[in-house]
Design a protein around this motif. Structure first.
Motif, short mmCIF file in Angstrom:
data_model
loop_
_atom_site.label_atom_id
_atom_site.label_comp_id
_atom_site.label_asym_id
_atom_site.label_seq_id
_atom_site.Cartn_x
_atom_site.Cartn_y
_atom_site.Cartn_z
N THR A 602 -0.95 2.25 -0.92
CA THR A 602 0.38 2.75 -0.57
C THR A 602 0.48 4.22 -0.94
O THR A 602 0.00 4.64 -1.99
N LYS A 603 1.12 4.99 -0.08
CA LYS A 603 1.35 6.41 -0.36
C LYS A 603 2.62 6.61 -1.18
O LYS A 603 2.78 7.61 -1.87
N ARG A 604 3.50 5.64 -1.08
CA ARG A 604 4.76 5.71 -1.82
C ARG A 604 5.17 4.30 -2.17
O ARG A 604 4.57 3.32 -1.74
N ALA A 605 6.26 4.18 -2.95
CA ALA A 605 6.80 2.87 -3.30
C ALA A 605 7.44 2.25 -2.07
O ALA A 605 7.98 2.94 -1.21
N VAL A 606 7.37 0.91 -2.01
CA VAL A 606 7.97 0.19 -0.89
C VAL A 606 9.48 0.14 -1.10
O VAL A 606 9.98 -0.12 -2.21
N SER A 607 10.23 0.39 -0.02
CA SER A 607 11.70 0.36 -0.09
C SER A 607 12.23 -0.82 0.68
O SER A 607 11.50 -1.47 1.44
N GLU A 608 13.52 -1.10 0.48
CA GLU A 608 14.17 -2.21 1.16
C GLU A 608 14.24 -1.97 2.67
O GLU A 608 14.37 -2.90 3.47
N GLN A 609 14.24 -0.68 3.10
CA GLN A 609 14.34 -0.35 4.51
C GLN A 609 13.04 -0.57 5.27
O GLN A 609 13.03 -0.58 6.51
N ASP A 610 11.94 -0.70 4.57
CA ASP A 610 10.64 -0.89 5.25
C ASP A 610 10.58 -2.25 5.90
O ASP A 610 11.03 -3.26 5.33
N GLU A 611 10.01 -2.28 7.09
CA GLU A 611 9.90 -3.54 7.81
C GLU A 611 8.98 -4.50 7.06
O GLU A 611 8.01 -4.08 6.42
N SER A 612 9.30 -5.78 7.15
CA SER A 612 8.52 -6.77 6.39
C SER A 612 7.14 -7.00 6.99
O SER A 612 6.25 -7.50 6.31
N SER A 613 6.94 -6.65 8.25
CA SER A 613 5.62 -6.82 8.88
C SER A 613 5.09 -5.45 9.26
O SER A 613 5.71 -4.73 10.06
N GLN A 614 3.96 -5.11 8.67
CA GLN A 614 3.32 -3.82 8.94
C GLN A 614 1.94 -4.07 9.60
O GLN A 614 1.22 -4.98 9.21
N ARG A 615 1.65 -3.25 10.56
CA ARG A 615 0.37 -3.39 11.27
C ARG A 615 -0.38 -2.06 11.20
O ARG A 615 0.18 -1.02 11.53
N LEU A 616 -1.67 -2.13 10.76
CA LEU A 616 -2.52 -0.94 10.64
C LEU A 616 -3.73 -1.10 11.56
O LEU A 616 -4.37 -2.15 11.59
N LEU A 617 -4.06 -0.03 12.30
CA LEU A 617 -5.29 0.02 13.09
C LEU A 617 -6.23 1.01 12.41
O LEU A 617 -5.97 2.20 12.36
N ILE A 618 -7.33 0.48 11.87
CA ILE A 618 -8.27 1.30 11.11
C ILE A 618 -9.54 1.49 11.93
O ILE A 618 -10.12 0.52 12.44
#
Length: 798
Positions: A602-618
């Motif tokens: 993580t680059k920063r702390a997770v906030s309440e506004q962040d979506e619960s499902s995150q998708r990364l393409l590496i």
């Protein structure tokens, strides 16, 4: 009286030098190591003295078929003897040998008579022959058929012919004056095209051997209408003599036939018969209109002295009719070959006080010409202190004929024929070549060369590849070699990942008798090309395609290790250097991917506004040219109240764990043992160095003393990493200039008892096996392992 005494002295001296002639008879095709006879017994020699007297055998056949067993005195067969190859169809086949003995010098002539065996069946050049016969032809008409060829001689050659049973034809055999038997088809009963237009017959040639051998040819008789007169030759046999120096285009003989029909039915053209061999067609040509036979190529009496063939005269009627005749052309020899002088044995140097009549050498001469052109007489200058005494079988003994004085003349020059006493020598005993993988088939891998100080055929070199195995397959499946220039070509392209290096054993052989050879080794190294894309081995995605699911607590802070992507590349070197990049993300401000380790944090702390499902393409890329890449999609689910392994890890690391301490202790003890061993090795070398310095005045290590220490471990690093959910210790060792080796121990805080796994990846590792090992030992979304980007790796997993 004195001259008579000297004559008898020279006669007895020559008689003691050159003995009589011995003959053996053996059948052809004898097995190797078969005994022809006991030469020592038959020549009255003592077996125990054969080696000391340097007994040896020479052959005029150009190839050595026999050897002498010096332990028993037996003459033994060493190679396959084919009578037809040696003597053709000559009724007598003699293989002369010369037996030379030194100390004192003696010469024995041995003749081996090669007897024919029935090892060939009669053979028809044309397996099918079509004979066209008009239905108006009267019974009694004869139609020559093709003679069968049999390389055997005497009773083993063709004895008779048979024809299959039929109502219209019978077979007669005409004996030619040269011994050939020519079959002729004789019409017994008139033909009727309307009743049976085609007759199928089988012609069988039988030899007189035991057991009998035979060969067959199919005869198809086509019954024709009209044109009831066939061309008739003026002679059944045309003979001609032709000089072997005849130029191309020289007219030899003219065959002539007549036809009683008129118009097209009477127009004749001349052709070589269907069964004419390629050899005849190479040397001769025939004018279709005139029947004149001319020279087409250079002739050689020594190769073939007699040519026989048949000529067909065919009219242009409908149907066609033809007639046949035979032609014999004898090639007349001319004196076109220079005599060869062969020194069978030579004694040099000789003392200047040698008595008159001392034998210096045994000399023979030969000329491949025939008759008077092949008769050779040797003479010497009357001023020379030597003379030649003729002996049996075209041999001469060179003896002293007067006093010798070294102070006046220390040597005499004699031009000698070359003997094949030098094998070919390669320019290098070992060749090293590099070949790129995936190259097109048929390219030149390398060229080897060898030289031979001999001359003529003794120096003519041919190259070949000796049979050996590469990955249980014959090396000839990978490469082939040009026998003339030594160039080696690939049979197909190579794959570095399957084959990295192999050896080719090549041989250079001269054409002397006996032939000599030498070998060299070609080491072929396959160079890697970037033809493999990186393969992701963690997270395991075997069942979900390119999608991996991970979980992460919403309480995660900046720098939290979410997961780690690990990939390997089957290539090597720069082509296998892997880097990671975040190509796409639901929220690019939330996650980052380490370029070198593949860690997702993580680059920063997770906030309440962040979506619960995150998708990364590496994206995973290698460092080759052209670049190869692969991608993996990581799905991260943010959950509330999820236990965070990092806190637990920090708690555990703050409180010493007994098991972790024990493992650390084992690692320290291992490192200490390696250090002690290195220290002991250094002390031993130092003691040797001191001892050598006392004797030589300098401290130098000899090559033989340091063969086991060519690559000391000059780079030993220990790296401890406790950041994130994975704790591991790296021990890196190896020469700075060589490929590194990595021993890594990793401990998972998520399991109470760590598993111990040893993995040794290479360019041919089965990644499915690696994935199955990881899936069996590591729980999902808890921790991953790090892949060291070197061409050789060792991974210790706890």
């Amino acid at each position: 009286m004195q001259s008579v005494f000297l004559w008898w002295h020279y006669f007895f001296l020559l008689w003691s030098t050159i003995k009589g002639q011995t003959r053996y008879s053996i059948p052809e095709e004898l097995k190797q190591e078969s005994v022809v006879g006991n030469l020592a017994k038959d020549l009255g020699l003592v077996v125990s003295e054969l080696y000391r007297r340097k007994l040896r055998i020479t052959s005029e056949a150009g190839k050595q078929y026999f050897k002498l067993d010096l332990g028993k005195g037996d003459l033994v067969v060493t190679d396959r003897i084919d009578r037809e190859e040696l003597c053709g169809q000559s009724p007598s086949c003699l293989l002369p040998l010369e037996l030379v003995i030194d100390n004192p010098l003696q010469l024995h002539r041995v003749e081996i008579e090669i007897q024919d065996t029935n090892d060939h069946s009669p053979n028809f050049i044309a397996k099918e022959k079509i004979v066209k016969i008009a239905e108006l032809v009267n019974p009694g008409a004869r139609f020559p058929l093709e003679s069968a060829q049999d390389p055997d001689v005497g009773t083993n050659s063709v004895r008779t012919y048979l024809i299959s049973k039929n109502e219209h034809f019978k077979l007669t055999v005409k004996n030619h004056k040269d011994g050939r038997k020519i079959p002729e088809l004789v019409l017994e009963r008139a033909l009727d095209r309307e009743k049976l237009p085609v007759h199928n017959l089988i012609l069988t040639a039988v030899d007189g051997g035991d057991p009998v051998r035979s060969g067959t040819s199919e005869i198809t008789v086509i019954v024709l209408d009209n044109n009831d007169n066939a061309p008739q030759f003026e002679k059944q046999l045309y003979e001609a003599n032709l000089s072997e120096c005849a130029t191309i285009g020289t007219e030899i003989v003219q065959v002539k036939a007549t036809d009683a029909d008129e118009g097209l039915n009477g127009e004749i053209e001349y052709l070589f018969a269907e069964q004419t061999t390629d050899l005849i067609l190479t040397f001769f040509d025939i004018n279709r209109s005139t029947g004149i036979i001319v020279v087409k190529n250079n002739l050689d009496h020594e190769t073939t002295s007699l040519h026989r063939f048949d000529v067909t005269a065919k009219d242009k009627g409908n149907p066609e009719m033809d007639g046949h005749c035979s032609v014999e052309i004898k090639i007349v020899d001319i004196n076109d070959n220079i005599p060869e002088i062969i020194v069978t044995s030579l004694t040099t140097p000789i003392p200047e006080d040698s008595a008159i009549g001392t034998v210096i050498a045994i000399i023979s001469a030969k000329d491949p010409d025939s008759g008077d052109n092949g008769k050779v007489t040797l003479t010497m200058s009357p001023k020379s202190p030597f003379r030649l005494n003729p002996s049996i079988s075209k041999h001469y003994s060179l003896v002293t004929n007067g006093p010798l004085d070294r102070e006046k003349n220390s040597h005499y020059i004699v031009e000698l024929l070359d003997v094949n006493d030098n094998p070919p020598v390669f320019s290098q005993l070992s060749y090293v070549v590099y070949v790129k993988e995936n190259h097109p088939p048929g390219i030149i891998i390398c060229s080897v060369s060898a030289t031979d100080p001999d001359v003529g055929g003794n120096a003519k070199i041919s190259y070949s590849i000796l049979d050996s195995k590469v990955q249980d397959v014959s090396v000839s499946s990978y490469v082939y070699m040009n026998a003339d220039n030594g160039s080696i070509y690939s049979m197909h392209s190579f794959d570095y990942e399957k084959l990295k290096v192999f050896q080719i054993q090549v041989q250079a052989k001269d054409q002397g008798s006996p032939c000599l050879s030498s070998n060299a080794t070609v080491h072929v190294f396959i160079l890697d090309q970037n033809d493999n894309a990186p393969a992701v081995i963690y997270p395991s995605s075997a069942a979900l395609g390119s999608l991996s699911h991970q979980r992460m607590p919403r309480s995660a802070k900046a720098g939290h290790l979410v997961t780690k992507v690990t990939a390997v590349d089957a290539d090597s070197g720069h082509n296998a250097w892997i880097s990671y990049r975040l190509a796409e993300a639901t929220d690019t401000s939330l996650f980052t991917v380490n370029q070198y380790t593949g860690e997702v944090r993580t680059k920063r702390a997770v906030s309440e506004q962040d979506e619960s499902s995150q998708r990364l393409l590496i994206e995973i890329k290698d460092d080759g040219e052209p670049l190869q890449s692969a991608t993996i999609t990581v799905s991260i689910l943010l959950e509330d109240g999820l236990h965070e392994p990092i806190l637990e890890l920090r708690h555990k690391t703050s409180e010493p764990n007994r098991k972790t301490g024990r493992i650390t202790l084992y690692l320290i003890l291992s490192l200490a043992s390696v250090s002690v061993l290195s220290l002991v090795t250094f002390l031993i070398l130092a003691v040797k160095c001191i001892r050598n310095s006392r004797s030589s005045g300098s401290c130098c290590m000899r090559r033989s003393d340091c063969d086991d220490y060519k690559k000391p471990n000059r780079n030993l690093q220990i790296q401890l990493n406790t950041d994130g959910p994975i704790k591991y210790v790296e021990v890196l060792g190896g020469d700075m200039m060589s490929q590194s080796q990595s021993f890594r121990s990793c401990m998972s805080p998520m399991s109470e008892y760590s598993d111990f796994t040893l993995i040794k990846p290479s360019s041919t590792t089965d990644f499915k096996e690696v994935i199955s090992v990881l899936d069996a030992s590591l729980p999902d979304s808890t921790w991953t392992f790090e892949s060291q980007q070197v061409s050789r790796k060792y991974l210790l997993l706890f």
